[in-house]
Motif scaffolding. Structure first.
Motif, short mmCIF file in Angstrom:
data_model
loop_
_atom_site.label_atom_id
_atom_site.label_comp_id
_atom_site.label_asym_id
_atom_site.label_seq_id
_atom_site.Cartn_x
_atom_site.Cartn_y
_atom_site.Cartn_z
N GLU A 36 0.83 -1.21 0.00
CA GLU A 36 0.00 0.00 0.00
C GLU A 36 0.87 1.26 0.00
O GLU A 36 0.59 2.22 -0.71
N GLY A 37 1.93 1.26 0.79
CA GLY A 37 2.82 2.40 0.89
C GLY A 37 2.27 3.48 1.82
O GLY A 37 1.06 3.68 1.90
N HIS A 38 3.17 4.15 2.54
CA HIS A 38 2.72 5.25 3.39
C HIS A 38 2.44 6.48 2.54
O HIS A 38 2.65 6.48 1.31
N ALA A 39 1.97 7.54 3.16
CA ALA A 39 1.50 8.72 2.43
C ALA A 39 2.58 9.77 2.20
O ALA A 39 2.35 10.76 1.49
N GLY A 40 3.77 9.60 2.79
CA GLY A 40 4.80 10.63 2.71
C GLY A 40 5.48 10.71 1.36
O GLY A 40 6.21 9.79 0.97
N LYS A 41 5.24 11.79 0.62
CA LYS A 41 5.82 11.96 -0.71
C LYS A 41 6.48 13.33 -0.84
O LYS A 41 6.39 13.99 -1.88
N ALA A 42 7.16 13.76 0.20
CA ALA A 42 7.70 15.11 0.21
C ALA A 42 8.78 15.32 -0.84
O ALA A 42 9.60 14.44 -1.10
N ASN A 43 8.77 16.51 -1.42
CA ASN A 43 9.89 17.02 -2.22
C ASN A 43 10.54 18.16 -1.44
O ASN A 43 9.85 19.01 -0.90
N LYS A 44 11.85 18.16 -1.39
CA LYS A 44 12.60 19.23 -0.74
C LYS A 44 13.57 19.79 -1.78
O LYS A 44 14.35 19.05 -2.36
N ILE A 45 13.51 21.10 -1.99
CA ILE A 45 14.30 21.72 -3.06
C ILE A 45 15.11 22.88 -2.50
O ILE A 45 14.57 23.77 -1.84
N HIS A 46 16.40 22.85 -2.76
CA HIS A 46 17.26 24.00 -2.47
C HIS A 46 17.28 24.90 -3.71
O HIS A 46 17.52 24.43 -4.82
N ILE A 47 17.03 26.19 -3.49
CA ILE A 47 16.87 27.13 -4.60
C ILE A 47 17.75 28.34 -4.35
O ILE A 47 17.75 28.90 -3.25
N LEU A 48 18.48 28.76 -5.36
CA LEU A 48 19.31 29.96 -5.29
C LEU A 48 18.72 30.99 -6.25
O LEU A 48 18.54 30.71 -7.43
N ILE A 49 18.40 32.19 -5.71
CA ILE A 49 17.84 33.24 -6.56
C ILE A 49 18.72 34.48 -6.53
O ILE A 49 19.51 34.68 -5.60
N GLU A 50 18.60 35.29 -7.55
CA GLU A 50 19.36 36.54 -7.62
C GLU A 50 18.88 37.52 -6.55
O GLU A 50 17.70 37.57 -6.23
N GLY A 51 19.84 38.31 -6.02
CA GLY A 51 19.51 39.34 -5.05
C GLY A 51 19.54 38.83 -3.63
O GLY A 51 19.25 37.67 -3.36
N GLU A 52 19.89 39.71 -2.70
CA GLU A 52 19.92 39.36 -1.28
C GLU A 52 18.62 39.80 -0.64
O GLU A 52 18.42 40.98 -0.34
N ARG A 53 17.72 38.87 -0.47
CA ARG A 53 16.39 39.14 0.06
C ARG A 53 16.41 39.17 1.58
O ARG A 53 17.20 38.47 2.22
N PRO A 54 15.51 39.93 2.20
CA PRO A 54 15.37 39.87 3.66
C PRO A 54 14.73 38.55 4.08
O PRO A 54 14.12 37.84 3.27
N ILE A 55 14.84 38.25 5.36
CA ILE A 55 14.31 37.00 5.89
C ILE A 55 12.79 36.96 5.74
O ILE A 55 12.11 37.92 6.07
N PHE A 56 12.29 35.83 5.25
CA PHE A 56 10.84 35.65 5.14
C PHE A 56 10.52 34.17 5.18
O PHE A 56 11.39 33.31 5.01
#
Length: 452
Positions: free
Chosen positions: A298-318
């Motif tokens: 049957e399999g459990h329900a956990g199908k998480a995706n975890k993505i590390h993303i690098l974007i242009e510009g130094e954004r404030p914490i959010f």
């Protein structure tokens, strides 16, 4: 270093008895912990690892010039087993401030974008959702001892989607609830057991806000590799990498293990640390009981995706939220550092809401739902859902699933024992659960070898 890590030798079809006391299948936290505990008893141990690395579903890799965890990451002193290992090996912590930023960007169920300050509206968000756990102590009075009280088993009848639908939450409360529960489970709300979410909150002092701290505030300096490498160095076992297993067999006075390349190993007993969703992929002789096999199929329900993303510009914490039922395949995203004109984000979604997690263009399109002008420079992720040795992320139960099967999953099968965080008694969705299982299962194996 007292362990010996070896690359698998070429297939020969021959036997390699090795005279081991125990063979452990899998070099994740459960397997490494079990090996370390068995060393204390004086046993000779072999670990067979299918991958070309140790760590299992924890995996530290380089991203933006620094070690980052592609799998399990956050730890807390509410998790007793992992906290003991952190102190044992002297590993330092650092904080993930983006998870608890004052500035919040959130999407509604139609994809509309909103902003808020937690300092101004935190009680409005968290207060109503906390009321959903008003009966948590009654349902699960002893969350680390699942067989001490059966109330939670009887209560395991509804999904997270059912619970949210029956609630009287405000629209903002519904968004936060859906976001938290999706991020905690990595699965579609209709597939996730409500009682399994209650378990996480109960283990965190019956507080939703504390649960957020426990599962997402503190991580290890240098990544989880700093802990699983220390454990491997201390475990005293021979570790053979690139050694996937095809069959685990109980013989008259021991076990015989057959690799996919035809090579065989034998020992007095074995510990399988195969994740729940992959138990069905390995042969067992005699065959596994239906209770074990059916839940793996049957399999459990956990199908998480975890993505590390690098974007242009130094954004404030959010931090950013989105309900798993909305149009965004990302349900949680947060700031994880800014330097050299770029900002590092970590995002979570679910394989139930598909996203090509290594496609910069597709990831950028989704990130722009939260940050309309974002330019994605780089992405990195590991696809746990399609990894043949995991077939999913951390274990989160379907309604009525593991509550009914937990005792069977923990039970030995002949001279084969089973250790996985997927059926831990307490922190099933965390590294702590894997360590718990390594400790308890090695003790059971020692009892077998000394008593009969």
């Amino acid at each position: 270093m007292t362990s010996s890590i070896a690359q698998a030798r070429p297939a020969s079809g021959g036997k390699d008895k090795g005279d081991y006391d125990a063979i452990i299948v899998g070099a994740g936290f459960a397997g490494l912990t079990a090996a370390r505990e068995l060393k204390r008893y004086g046993y000779k141990v072999l670990i067979l690892e299918a991958r070309d690395r140790i760590g299992g579903r924890t995996y530290t890799a380089e991203f933006d010039g620094k070690p980052n965890d592609m799998g399990g990451t956050w730890v807390h002193w509410f998790q007793p087993h992992v906290w003991a290992e952190i102190n044992r090996y002297g590993v330092e912590l650092e904080e993930s401030p983006g998870n608890f930023a004052d500035d919040v960007i959130y999407l509604d169920e139609n994809g509309g974008r909103h902003q808020a300050k937690m300092s101004e509206r935190g009680s409005e968000f968290y207060g109503p959702v906390q009321t959903m756990f008003a009966d948590a102590r009654t349902i699960m009075p002893r969350p680390a001892e699942p067989f001490a009280d059966a109330g939670w088993i009887a209560a395991d009848t509804i999904s997270v989607a059912d619970k949210i639908a029956a609630s009287s939450l405000t629209p903002e409360g519904r968004i936060l609830a859906a976001t938290i529960f999706a991020a905690s489970s990595g699965g579609a709300a209709a597939n996730v057991s409500w009682v399994d979410i209650v378990r996480l909150v109960a283990l965190s002092g019956y507080s939703l806000e504390l649960e957020s701290d426990v599962v997402s505030r503190f991580k290890l300096k240098g990544g989880m590799r700093s802990l699983y490498s220390a454990l491997a160095d201390d475990c005293g076992a021979t570790i053979e990498l690139n050694s996937p297993v095809a069959m685990i067999e109980t013989t008259g006075d021991g076990v015989r293990i057959v690799g996919t390349n035809g090579k065989t190993w034998s020992a007095r007993a074995a510990i399988s640390t195969l994740p729940l969703n992959t138990l069905k992929d390995v042969g067992f002789r005699p065959p596994l009981p239906r209770q074990k096999l059916d839940v793996s199929v049957e399999g459990h329900a956990g199908k998480a995706n975890k993505i590390h993303i690098l974007i242009e510009g130094e954004r404030p914490i959010f931090t950013a939220w989105a309900p798993g039922t909305g149009p965004s395949p990302i349900n949680h995203m947060f700031w994880d550092g800014a330097a050299n004109g770029r900002t590092h984000l970590i995002a979570f979604g679910s394989g139930d809401h598909p996203l090509r997690i290594m496609d910069k263009g597709e990831v950028q399109k989704v990130v722009r739902q939260f940050l309309p002008d974002a330019v994605v420079v780089d992405v990195k992720a590991h696809d746990w859902n399609n990894d043949p040795y995991s077939r999913g992320a951390w274990c989160i139960s379907r309604p009525g699933q593991i509550s009914k099967a937990l005792k069977d999953l923990q039970a030995p099968h002949g001279r084969i024992f089973f250790a996985s965080g997927d059926w831990a008694s307490a922190w099933r969705s965390a590294i702590d659960g894997a360590i718990e299982q390594g400790i308890t299962t090695s003790r059971a194996l020692h009892r077998l070898l000394t008593e009969g």
